[in-house]
Write an enzyme that holds these catalytic residues in place. Structure first.
Site, PDB file in Angstrom:
ATOM      1  N   THR A  47       0.846  -1.193   0.000  1.00 37.04           N
ATOM      2  CA  THR A  47       0.000   0.000   0.000  1.00 37.04           C
ATOM      3  C   THR A  47       0.885   1.248   0.000  1.00 37.04           C
ATOM      4  O   THR A  47       1.972   1.248   0.570  1.00 37.04           O
ATOM      5  CB  THR A  47      -0.947   0.036   1.213  1.00 37.04           C
ATOM      6  N   SER A  51       5.141   6.362  -3.732  1.00 33.15           N
ATOM      7  CA  SER A  51       6.115   7.348  -3.250  1.00 33.15           C
ATOM      8  C   SER A  51       6.818   6.826  -2.002  1.00 33.15           C
ATOM      9  O   SER A  51       6.387   5.850  -1.386  1.00 33.15           O
ATOM     10  CB  SER A  51       5.425   8.688  -2.930  1.00 33.15           C
ATOM     11  N   GLY A  52       7.922   7.502  -1.645  1.00 36.52           N
ATOM     12  CA  GLY A  52       8.606   7.234  -0.393  1.00 36.52           C
ATOM     13  C   GLY A  52       9.070   5.801  -0.219  1.00 36.52           C
ATOM     14  O   GLY A  52       9.565   5.151  -1.150  1.00 36.52           O
ATOM     15  N   TYR A 204      -1.358  11.259  15.356  1.00 34.94           N
ATOM     16  CA  TYR A 204      -0.441  10.426  14.570  1.00 34.94           C
ATOM     17  C   TYR A 204       0.189   9.363  15.469  1.00 34.94           C
ATOM     18  O   TYR A 204       0.227   8.177  15.108  1.00 34.94           O
ATOM     19  CB  TYR A 204       0.656  11.270  13.928  1.00 34.94           C
TER      20      TYR A 204
END
Length: 323
Positions: A47, A51-52, A204
């Site tokens: 998932t 990117s990253g 977070y």
């Protein structure tokens, strides 16, 4: 002008000092090397693979000849990433498959899983990597606080709906990307959805603690099935995850410099999830957390079995799996 320079120096110095305090021992990760056919014949879902860490991880898995399903919200970005990944992977690579998945929509998660079950005969590895970080207060399509909804609840439902396929594919693995920032969170069972108060940093951290408790309880439930689940904390990595964080304009150049010195590259950040997906060293290992390809000792709140079970039951109700 001199005042602006002074402010920049003070802010930048503060940033550099903070980086040294938070990540004093972070060094460049050693890049793993596996035989080129290590993942041949294996299907891996990643998932947030556009990117990253997710993008770097997909590239490494492709080099190892895996069939990589890139599960991404932004299809255009996913297509661009796929082209770049294929170009870098070189000859003898595996296969890339692009699939739309919006973890902020339980409907999207269900549609994705329906497609996977209809089209794939097996899943060898599921890597729950996608996430959002300290975004402004907003809710998912289903009314959940965004960080809890994407980082925890979306992946909770995704994993549950793919469990039968993972079990029939055993030995198989689930990899959960958490964060060391879990240390600053707690599960606020009285206001899990942050209706009465929203602190983006706390939320977070709460979602990353939820990842660890999810891993703990899922490992217990999967005992004897041949499916393992482990979590990891990648360290601080140069990605777009922090795009919602407001940085003073004058401090941005210094923060960029600090990132080059103290942050891992996406490829370095991808080493531990790659290890958990591929390495024979963790065959049969489950319910653990890793950092830099080594088992990590967690704080007591991340190994609280009662809290893990309670969170599981509440999460199950929130995503509609139980009444």
């Amino acid at each position: 002008m001199s005042t602006a320079v002074l402010i920049a120096a003070v802010v930048g110095g503060g940033v550099l000092f903070l980086m040294r305090r938070l990540y004093p021992g972070q060094k460049a990760a050693k890049l793993l090397r596996y035989p080129a056919d290590t993942m041949r014949g294996k299907t891996v879902i990643v998932t947030g693979a556009n990117s990253g860490i997710g993008k770097a991880l997909a590239g490494e898995l492709l080099k190892l000849q895996a069939r990589v399903i890139m599960a991404c919200r932004d299809q255009r970005s996913a297509e661009e990433a796929a082209q770049e990944i294929k170009k870098r992977a070189g000859p003898g690579q595996g296969e890339l498959v692009l699939k739309h998945l919006d973890l902020a929509s339980l409907g999207s998660v269900r549609r994705f899983c329906e497609e996977i079950r209809a089209e794939e005969s097996k899943i060898d590895v599921l890597i729950n990597n996608a996430g959002v970080y300290q975004c402004p207060y907003m809710k998912t399509e289903d009314g959940f606080e965004m960080q809890l909804g994407v980082n925890h609840l979306g992946h909770f439902l995704l994993t549950h709906l793919l469990l039968d396929l993972l079990k029939s594919s055993a030995p198989s693995r689930i990899v959960v990307v958490s964060s060391k920032l879990y240390k600053y969170g707690r599960i606020n069972f009285d206001d899990l959805n942050s209706e009465s108060n929203y602190n983006k940093a706390f939320c977070y951290s709460q979602s990353k603690l939820a990842n660890l408790l999810f891993t703990l309880e899922l490992a217990r439930q999967l005992e004897g099935t041949g499916v393992t689940v482990n979590a990891l904390t990648p360290g601080i990595v140069r990605t777009r995850l922090g795009r919602h964080v407001q940085i003073p304009l004058l401090a941005k150049p210094l923060l960029y410099l600090a990132s080059l010195i103290f942050f891992k590259s996406p490829l370095e950040g991808a080493q531990t999830p790659l290890y958990l997906a591929c390495s024979p060293e963790v065959e049969g290992v489950s319910g653990k957390c890793f950092a830099n390809c080594e088992e990590e000792e967690l704080m007591a709140k991340a190994t609280d079995e009662q809290a893990a079970k309670k969170l599981w039951d509440i999460s199950s109700r929130m995503v509609g799996l139980t009444n």
